[in-house]
Scaffold this active site. Structure first.
Site, PDB file in Angstrom:
ATOM      1  CG  ASP A  67      -0.761  -0.417   2.879  1.00  0.00           C
ATOM      2  OD1 ASP A  67       1.010  -0.312   2.488  1.00  0.00           O
ATOM      3  OD2 ASP A  67      -1.052  -0.507   3.633  1.00  0.00           O
ATOM      4  CG  ASN A 136      -8.659  -0.499  12.584  1.00  0.00           C
ATOM      5  OD1 ASN A 136      -7.637  -1.558  12.019  1.00  0.00           O
ATOM      6  ND2 ASN A 136      -9.207   0.509  11.931  1.00  0.00           N
ATOM      7  CG  HIS A 138      -6.077  -2.013   8.958  1.00  0.00           C
ATOM      8  ND1 HIS A 138      -5.889  -0.534   9.999  1.00  0.00           N
ATOM      9  CD2 HIS A 138      -4.607  -1.430   8.566  1.00  0.00           C
ATOM     10  CE1 HIS A 138      -4.654  -0.146   9.920  1.00  0.00           C
ATOM     11  NE2 HIS A 138      -4.119  -0.456   9.583  1.00  0.00           N
ATOM     12  CD  GLU A 143      -8.263   1.404   7.954  1.00  0.00           C
ATOM     13  OE1 GLU A 143      -8.346   0.866   8.821  1.00  0.00           O
ATOM     14  OE2 GLU A 143      -7.812   2.382   8.488  1.00  0.00           O
TER      15      GLU A 143
HETATM   16  C1  GLP Z   1       0.055   0.374   8.820  1.00  0.00           C
HETATM   17  C2  GLP Z   1      -0.079  -0.156   7.494  1.00  0.00           C
HETATM   18  C3  GLP Z   1      -0.623  -1.827   7.776  1.00  0.00           C
HETATM   19  C4  GLP Z   1       0.426  -2.260   8.745  1.00  0.00           C
HETATM   20  C5  GLP Z   1      -0.301  -1.121  10.401  1.00  0.00           C
HETATM   21  C6  GLP Z   1       0.150  -1.499  11.837  1.00  0.00           C
HETATM   22  O1  GLP Z   1      -1.789   1.346   8.464  1.00  0.00           O
HETATM   23  N1  GLP Z   1      -0.747   0.172   6.343  1.00  0.00           N
HETATM   24  O2  GLP Z   1       0.257  -2.599   6.617  1.00  0.00           O
HETATM   25  O3  GLP Z   1      -0.119  -3.567   9.435  1.00  0.00           O
HETATM   26  O4  GLP Z   1       0.522   0.344   9.967  1.00  0.00           O
HETATM   27  O5  GLP Z   1       1.504  -0.335  11.087  1.00  0.00           O
HETATM   28  P1  GLP Z   1       2.392  -0.995  13.394  1.00  0.00           P
HETATM   29  O6  GLP Z   1       3.343  -1.734  12.268  1.00  0.00           O
HETATM   30  O7  GLP Z   1       3.402   0.271  12.598  1.00  0.00           O
HETATM   31  O8  GLP Z   1       1.837  -1.357  14.075  1.00  0.00           O
END
Ligand code: GLP
Length: 240
Positions: A67, A136, A138, A143
């Site tokens: 993404d 959450n 995702h 989402e």
């Molecule tokens: C973002 C990314 C996800 C990731 C998530 C968790 O929103 N789009 O791919 O898994 O955050 O991030 P973190 O690893 O910093 O908790």
């Protein structure tokens, strides 16, 4: 879903890197699905060390990231394009032409989404995908919602995600409100998936992975339908 519970983040990162290293040993021209966020950074550090030590070779590897924020300039310090260069690509022997991150600075996001899916299909699909998980539930930027999308698409970010990601920006107001993200089918078509979760703030999301329910209100639960997923988490995320 296979579950590996680790003492801490370091152990998780080492185990995840070992799986990626084994993949490259078995198939040097693997297509790797990569993720951003703080979670995979430790794994990337291990992969960089293994590459420096000559234990793994990225010269024939292709990568596809999940993404990118939208809209965002590629040279923005918080773009996922910059993140990948800083945390992995610039430190390993990968051909940058073989790396793919959705283009967050395009004027035509719909066309970019179609093009991204085409490139992914033309490459033959992802062999090994690493995923983090949002608080959450995702994955990538899919989402929680009544319905989820199958393929790469533009999505609005939820307030929870904007607030969670605000730590990387000057303020929550600076976080882009949309993203280009692979869809659930794009992610689920990976042959093998490594899902990483650490820290107590991921406990609720991980709990949903460990019960028998599948719901679009916790997108990661759809991974229960995939035949080859390993969840690697630390004790805090597992809740012990
Ligand atoms: C973002 C990314 C996800 C990731 C998530 C968790 O929103 N789009 O791919 O898994 O955050 O991030 P973190 O690893 O910093 O908790």
């Amino acid at each position: 879903m296979k579950v590996i519970i680790c003492e801490n983040y370091e152990e998780m990162s080492a185990k995840a890197a070992d799986i990626f290293a084994a993949q490259l040993t078995l198939k040097p021209d693997s297509i790797l699905g990569l993720a951003t966020g703080s979670t995979p950074v430790g794994m990337y550090k291990n992969l960089i060390k293994m590459n420096e030590a000559g234990k793994i070779d990225f010269s024939a590897v292709k990568t596809f990231n999940l993404d990118e924020y939208y809209p965002i300039k590629r040279d923005n310090s918080q773009s996922y394009f910059t993140f990948m260069n800083e945390n992995l690509f610039s430190h390993i022997n990968i051909d940058m032409a073989n790396t793919h991150v959705p283009n967050g600075e395009t004027d035509d996001a719909e066309a970019e989404c179609k093009e991204y899916e085409k490139k992914l299909a033309a490459a033959g699909g992802v062999d090994l995908q690493v995923l983090g998980i949002g608080q959450n539930g995702h994955i990538a930027f899919n989402e929680p919602d009544d319905a989820l999308f199958s393929y790469t698409h533009v999505t609005d970010l939820t307030e929870s995600t904007i607030n969670a990601n605000a730590r990387f920006f000057d303020s929550a107001d600076d976080v882009p409100t949309q993203a280009i993200t692979m869809g659930m089918a794009s992610i689920m078509s990976a042959k093998k998936i490594v899902l990483l979760a650490n820290g107590a703030n991921k406990k609720d999301a991980v709990k949903e992975l460990l019960n028998d329910k599948i719901t679009t209100s916790v997108p990661a639960t759809l991974l229960k339908l995939h035949p080859d997923v390993v969840l690697i988490c630390d004790k805090d995320a597992y809740g012990i």
